[in-house]
Structures are given as C-alpha cells and as structure tokens.
Design an enzyme around this catalytic site. Sequence first.
Site: not given
Lengths: 451, 183
Positions: A213, B111-113
């Site tokens: 992110c 996926v941002c995990l």
Amino acid sequence: MAQSTNSSSSSRSRDLDKLLLRPGHLVASTFEPGTQLRDDLEEYVKILVVGAGGLGCELLKDLALSGFRNLEVIDMDTIEVSNLNRQFLFRLQDVGKPKAEVAAKRVMERVSGVNIVPHFCRIEDKELDFYSEFSIIVLGLDSIEARSYINAVACGFLEYDSEDNPREETMKPMVDGGTEGFKGHARVILPGMTPCFECTIWLFPPQVKFPLCTLAETPRTAAHCIEYAHLIKWDEVHSGKSFDPDNPEHMQWVYLEASKRAELFGIQGVTYSLTQGVVKNIIPAIASTNAIISAACALETLKLASGCSKTLSNYLTYNGVEGLHTKVTEFVKDKECLVCGPGILIELDTSVTLKSFIDQLEDHPKLLIAGASVTHGRNNLYMQAPPTLEELTRSNLSLPLFDLMDKSSEGIVHVTGLAGKGDKKQSCLRKLRVAFKGVGGITDTDMAGGA
Amino acid sequence: MIRLFKVKEKQREIAENSNGMPPTKKQSPGELRLNKDISELNLPKTCSIKFPNGKDDLMNFEVTVKPDEGYYLGGKFTFTFQIATIYPHEAPKVKCRERVYHPNIDLDGNVCLNILREDWKPVLNINTVIYGLYHLFTEPNHEDPLNSEAAAVLRDNPQQFGTNVKRAMGGGHIGQTAFSRCM
C-alpha cells in the site's frame, strides 16, 4: 628443451612445494608430505566451482594457480557489460557469451597444464551423479536458493553408520564464499562434521520488503517508485506475462515507469542502475572483496585436499567497511538438521503397514510423535490434514511401508506431528532413517552385533 | 580431516554398485517445512484449501474464503498461493483470483497484508496467512489502501461501501470497472 620445461614446472610449484613436501606441526592427521602428494593433487583431485561471476573468476584463477589441474565450472549466466569491472576474465567482445565457457577458456590460456570443463546450465539441470564425481565443491554464488540446493545435493551423499557417526568416505566437502559490497564470508562445510548451510540458515537477515500500500499510495523513495513499477504496474499493463529480470526490455520498461512515477511524486534518484539494483536486489560488488574471499576459499580448498594445514573452523567473516576486520566463528551443527543430520534410526519388518508405523512413532522413546504425517522422497505418503489430502492419502495406510518406499533396504522419511507427553506437546518435523530387517546388507551387521 | 583418496575409492565403488539406479530426488527443506504447515492446518469453517496439482505438489495451492459476517457475507473468494523453495525465508506469494472491490486488494488481485511482505517472519505459517486473509474480509481497512477509491468510500460513506460491495460481488460495475461475480 626438456631441461627448460622441467625447470619452469619446478619453479612454478616451488612455493607449493614448501607446503606439500615438508612435514609440519599444524598439519592434518592424514598429511603425508612428498612429491606423491603433489602429483596426486594434480592427477586425482577434481574440483567443481559453482558460479563463474565475481567470485567464480577469482576462484578459477586461484585454484589453477594453487596446483589443481582438474577443474569444472558451472554457471547459467551470460556476460553483461556491467560485469567487466570485476569479472576480469571477460572482455568487451565476450558480452553475451556464457560466463562458464569464457572463464574456462581464459584460465586455460594463461595457466598451462590445467584443464577446465565448463557447464553452461542451471545447477538443477545436472544429475546428482554429476556432483558425486568431485572431491570438493567450491561455491561462488549470490543466492540463498542456489546455496541451499547445492548443500542439499552434497549432504545427500552423506551416509551414517549404525552408531550415527558420519561415514567419512561419503562426505562431500564444500567451501562457500560470499560477498556483499565491503563484506564477505568464507566457510568450510564438512557434512556430518561441521554445520551445513541449513544448520545456520538463520544467519541470513530477513529480506527488506516494502508494504504494497506504501508503493501504491504513498511512495517516499526512489526504491518505492521502482518497486511500484515492478510489482504493481507491470501486472496491470502486461496481464499474464511474467516479468523477467534478465530481459533488458523488461528492465527498461520498469525504469521508465518508475521515472514517471517519481516525477509525479517529486522524488529524485531513479536511475537505470538503481532500478536493476532494487529489482534484482543487487548490492554493488567490490573487486577487492571478491579477491580476498576467493583467496581464503582457494586456500581452504588446498588445505582440505592436501591436509597441509588444519582447515578453517568453520566460518570466517570479513568486513572492510572501516579499516579491516576478520573473525573466525565456530558454529555448531544442528543435531536434528533435516539435511545433514543422521535422522533417527528405526528398524522395521517389511510387513509393517504405514498405519502401524505411524502408531509405533507414538511410543518410540526418542520420538513420541502423535498424529504423524509421513513423506518419502517427493511423495506424501500420509497427510493428517487438510481433509482433502487426508482423503487422497488414506488408502496408503493399509499398505506395507516397505512397498511404499520402493522396496529399498533403507531410506529416509520425514514425519511431522505433535511430539512430547501430556501438556508439553510441541509440533515438530523429524528425519527418520528407516531400515528394513532381512533386506540387503543390514542383516549381517545386526546378526554380528546380536551374536 | 577428510581422507580424500579414500573418498575417491569409495566413489568408484558406489559408481560400480549403483546398477544404474538414479538416486531419488528429495524434497527441499522448504518443501518439508511447507508439508509441516499443511499437515497442521487448522482452518476456520469459512476457509478451504485445494491442491490442483495433486497430493505431491503442495507448493502451489488455492484457498477459498467465504466470509460469515461483515460487508462480504455471502461472497466466495479464491486466492492462489505460490511457495518458494526457500520458504519460510521468503513469504508465500498470494494473489486473489477474482477482481474484487476491496480497499486492500487491487484490481489485479494484489493483496496488501502486512504479514505477506514487510512483517513476514519465518515463525509465521500458512495458517497465519489464511487467517489474515479471512480477517481482510471481516475488517477491511481504509488506512492502507491498494484500491484508494474503495478505501475513500469505506471511510466517508460506509453504507454506500456496503452497497458497492454487494453490486461488485454480483458481477456488476462500480464506475467504469467491471468486477467478478463471486457469490
């Protein structure tokens, strides 16, 4: 004419002779000084150098000049312009050619009498038999994967006797060098005696990874922009086509995308070489570090082969960042190492089914493993979970383990399960050496011991 | 110290006695560790796992998550897992197969995990990752967005976000973007 050849060959080995022809106090117990030793080293010792890059070039040169005559080198890469500053066996006109082939040719041109066989392929492409040919394997690699692979192959030749002592004649020594900028290491691995690569895998620092992110929303550094182009933008634009770090067009594309993004966020410092560095995780290599580490490795190889001195025990670190610092650390073996450890010896009748084998593990005093899952070679014989795999492997439970292990007299299986008693149960993964009674050579030694 | 010439003799002996039987290929330490993770999986009822290449290739598998609460209740999402041979030194590579409307999953399935990247540690395992994925659906997080539009809607108008999720899961459009049907 003959006279002059003779004198040049004796002058070449003059320094080596001081080590090989005279007795000493700090030598190995097997050391037998004399011209025979020198001749044997030239004739019989065969060394494999894995990697023909910065370290590999140095290693080939050093080993050839240390008196070894039979060398082979394996490397899957071709020469790039950026290699030329330190991979000194290569010239501009060699760009694009296989590193192993050019390196072998150049050293043979310069050092007469040495024979180097190049192998331009992946290390995984060679049969295991290929690796068993060598007296010593010397590693000049830059990745954990490749080291781990060669380590597993070399340790795979190791056999233990019934007392869990390594059989010396099955030991395949490795000498591993590594450099990263100003820092480097050299280590000697004698499988079964000194820690193998896997025993000390924790020495490797965790990889630095940026949160996705951050890359997508709040890039702050040039590296963030490059990783954005590499990990996110590439897939967005090239659906299904995977990124190849060795393809210059792919790299150029990532560089341009990263530059655009850097401009958008007002970030400085995206360059083509930084792009390569970030994507391929490259740390600038320093020729002197390679030379120092390679010299240490070549010397250890000579000591291992000749016994002319005790070998490094067992891990040398070099740091040239501020002045110079070296230190030797004696790491210890992991007795339960899955790769180099002996495994727990279990003797079974050929009729024992997989189910009763699993039950036996629960009562075995050294194991006490409940609910075991069992793997042999590449086959998962029984998996307790998840349900889909349990179902697929359940039918094996009623079969004799001997049949499931290809009817070999002895073999390695790995089991996972909960070990220990009562509340102290802990999940574990163990290597077991299964020997079947009444098959092959096992019976003789048993009978002798029992009689 | 090794006795190199003894080694030499032994090797000749082995070569002569091998009867042309190639030594068996072994599993890498990474595969063994993964086997352990898999054999100890303890999945919540909302998650299931499949091995498309059969029981002897566990390095590639699919995990299906069916959230039992929250915005994504009633949906069904599949993640592909690719495990490196140096696992657990390197985290599993996980991607969502469907195009989903989610603040922490982009339109390509990234996926941002945190535990898949910056916070991965070798002591973590496949079970942890699957719980992490499940958690993403019960508590989507607008603070670390991969899909910033979805994140903004979740932050500013949760009710609208719920409506959008339902529409996307039904295979509809949000703005110009078409989403996969995953009910």
